[in-house]
Design a protein around this motif. Structure first.
Motif, PDB file in Angstrom:
ATOM      1  N   UNK A 117       0.852  -1.050  -0.051  1.00 38.87           N
ATOM      2  CA  UNK A 117       0.175  -0.149   0.162  1.00 38.87           C
ATOM      3  C   UNK A 117       0.625   1.196  -0.041  1.00 38.87           C
ATOM      4  N   UNK A 118       2.166   1.024  -0.089  1.00 35.32           N
ATOM      5  CA  UNK A 118       2.847   2.398   0.336  1.00 35.32           C
ATOM      6  C   UNK A 118       3.228   2.504   1.640  1.00 35.32           C
ATOM      7  N   UNK A 119       4.603   1.558   1.910  1.00 35.71           N
ATOM      8  CA  UNK A 119       5.121   2.619   3.206  1.00 35.71           C
ATOM      9  C   UNK A 119       6.013   3.343   3.162  1.00 35.71           C
ATOM     10  N   UNK A 120       6.828   4.145   2.262  1.00 36.60           N
ATOM     11  CA  UNK A 120       7.348   5.603   2.248  1.00 36.60           C
ATOM     12  C   UNK A 120       6.258   6.015   2.134  1.00 36.60           C
ATOM     13  N   UNK A 121       5.323   6.270   1.679  1.00 37.12           N
ATOM     14  CA  UNK A 121       4.810   7.766   1.375  1.00 37.12           C
ATOM     15  C   UNK A 121       4.157   7.357   3.436  1.00 37.12           C
ATOM     16  N   UNK A 122       3.528   6.556   3.653  1.00 39.34           N
ATOM     17  CA  UNK A 122       2.166   5.962   3.867  1.00 39.34           C
ATOM     18  C   UNK A 122       3.484   6.573   5.904  1.00 39.34           C
ATOM     19  N   UNK A 123       4.347   6.373   6.599  1.00 33.22           N
ATOM     20  CA  UNK A 123       5.708   6.097   7.170  1.00 33.22           C
ATOM     21  C   UNK A 123       5.720   7.431   6.894  1.00 33.22           C
ATOM     22  N   UNK A 124       5.805   8.332   5.922  1.00 34.37           N
ATOM     23  CA  UNK A 124       6.190   9.800   6.039  1.00 34.37           C
ATOM     24  C   UNK A 124       5.337  10.332   6.744  1.00 34.37           C
ATOM     25  N   UNK A 125       3.437   9.604   6.678  1.00 32.67           N
ATOM     26  CA  UNK A 125       2.829  10.991   6.587  1.00 32.67           C
ATOM     27  C   UNK A 125       1.728  10.651   8.108  1.00 32.67           C
ATOM     28  N   UNK A 126       2.084   9.525   8.355  1.00 33.97           N
ATOM     29  CA  UNK A 126       1.146   8.796   9.849  1.00 33.97           C
ATOM     30  C   UNK A 126       1.594   9.814  11.100  1.00 33.97           C
ATOM     31  N   UNK A 127       0.538   9.505  11.854  1.00 38.12           N
ATOM     32  CA  UNK A 127       0.706   9.400  12.816  1.00 38.12           C
ATOM     33  C   UNK A 127      -0.108   9.222  13.942  1.00 38.12           C
ATOM     34  N   UNK A 128       0.013   8.475  15.142  1.00 42.13           N
ATOM     35  CA  UNK A 128      -0.642   7.789  16.024  1.00 42.13           C
ATOM     36  C   UNK A 128      -2.332   8.165  16.253  1.00 42.13           C
ATOM     37  N   UNK A 129      -2.775   9.183  15.296  1.00 44.61           N
ATOM     38  CA  UNK A 129      -3.855   9.608  15.758  1.00 44.61           C
ATOM     39  C   UNK A 129      -4.917   8.808  14.920  1.00 44.61           C
ATOM     40  N   UNK A 130      -3.798   8.586  13.529  1.00 45.14           N
ATOM     41  CA  UNK A 130      -4.451   7.932  12.766  1.00 45.14           C
ATOM     42  C   UNK A 130      -4.503   6.396  12.421  1.00 45.14           C
TER      43      UNK A 130
END
Length: 321
Positions: free
Chosen positions: A253-266
């Motif tokens: 699903x796109x590790x690089x994108x999600x890892x740099x954009x997500x946070x514990x709230x989501x």
């Protein structure tokens, strides 16, 4: 020599060359091409086939001291834990499939549509500039792009929320609100990759016979009908192959994108298999568990590729195998 003997010699069956002889002749004829291919084969052998040795970690209680061979076999214990005991894996699997399906549904047609539109542009300079601009985001890493996206979507000083405030809409926390995070991922991924994806389809469109379009114009077909009845059918084999390959990566699903954009709230909507593997394997050192997850991903991927390829060929289209 008598004429009868000449005819018998000419009619005599020539000795058949073996398949291996023919193959060797082809290799010898194109030896320099294979010399150029050799570094790629070495690269694949080292980085793609060599690591297959470590797949056995999925069935062992790995200990760095005892090594892979010395570690104790545990069978399918990791797989049992993932599917029946882990409180998070099914939710993570669900998030991965949902995000990947969104990317396929909305992201896969995007470069096709853009390529069809660019193919209709007759002003060469504008077409080249538009292509160059659409390609640029692909060459930036998600580390760089995530900073740009965070700035653009900031609820306090971001331009997007500023425009929303002009029409009396409250600021939206795109990266901190579970209702908007997945949509943000899909849109930003399309923005990054749409230009690069058009290269393949534009290359396929350049191979379409121009006389087909001329004949369609004579018959009174407008631009839309030319796209529908000439352009799309002409690149359909390429679209089919790309779709099969896209389904094979449905669990990526796109590790690089999600890892740099997500946070514990989501985390509840953004935590995917790759981020789970990062935390379990790199952070917590559970190498056997993460290898089992990777093996599961690969089995699903190859199954989808082979299944989709079989269905596509049954429908009369070109497959990848």
């Amino acid at each position: 020599m008598k004429s009868g003997n000449v005819e018998s010699v000419l009619k005599a069956p020539r000795p058949k060359r073996s398949k291996w002889t023919h193959t060797w002749r082809e290799y010898k004829k194109n030896k320099y091409m294979f010399f150029m291919l050799f570094p790629i084969l070495v690269w694949y052998a080292i980085f793609h086939y060599g690591p297959l040795y470590g797949v056995q970690l999925a069935f062992k209680d790995f200990s760095p001291i005892r090594g892979i061979w010395g570690s104790e076999w545990v069978g399918f214990e990791y797989f049992k834990f993932l599917f029946f005991q882990s409180p998070d894996f099914l939710r993570i699997l669900k998030n991965t499939v949902i995000i990947s399906c969104y990317n396929i549904i909305f992201g896969f047609p995007a470069p096709i549509i853009l390529a069809l539109l660019m193919n209709e542009i007759r002003f060469g300079l504008f077409k080249r500039v538009a292509q160059s601009i659409s390609y640029i985001p692909h060459f930036f890493s998600w580390v760089v792009l995530s900073g740009i996206i965070m700035m653009m979507l900031s609820p306090t000083h971001g331009p997007i929320n500023y425009l929303l405030s002009l029409v009396n809409i409250d600021p939206i926390y795109f990266l901190a609100d579970s209702n908007y995070f997945r949509s943000t991922l899909v849109v930003t991924n399309i923005w990054k990759e749409i230009g690069w994806g058009t290269i393949i389809y534009l290359a396929a469109l350049t191979g379409v016979d121009p006389t087909l379009f001329e004949a369609a114009k004579i018959d009174g077909a407008d631009r839309f009908k030319q796209i529908r009845h000439i352009s799309i059918p002409s690149i359909l084999p390429v679209i089919t192959i790309m779709f099969i390959l896209s389904l094979g990566g449905i669990l990526n699903a796109g590790f690089d994108q999600i890892f740099n954009l997500y946070s514990p709230t989501v985390y509840n909507v953004s935590d995917i298999i790759d981020t789970y593997v990062y935390r379990a394997g790199i952070v917590n050192g559970q190498f056997g568990l993460t290898t089992a997850v990777g093996l599961f991903k690969n089995i699903i991927g190859i199954t989808l590729v082979l299944g989709t390829n079989y269905v596509v060929k049954k429908m009369g289209q070109e497959g990848v195998l």
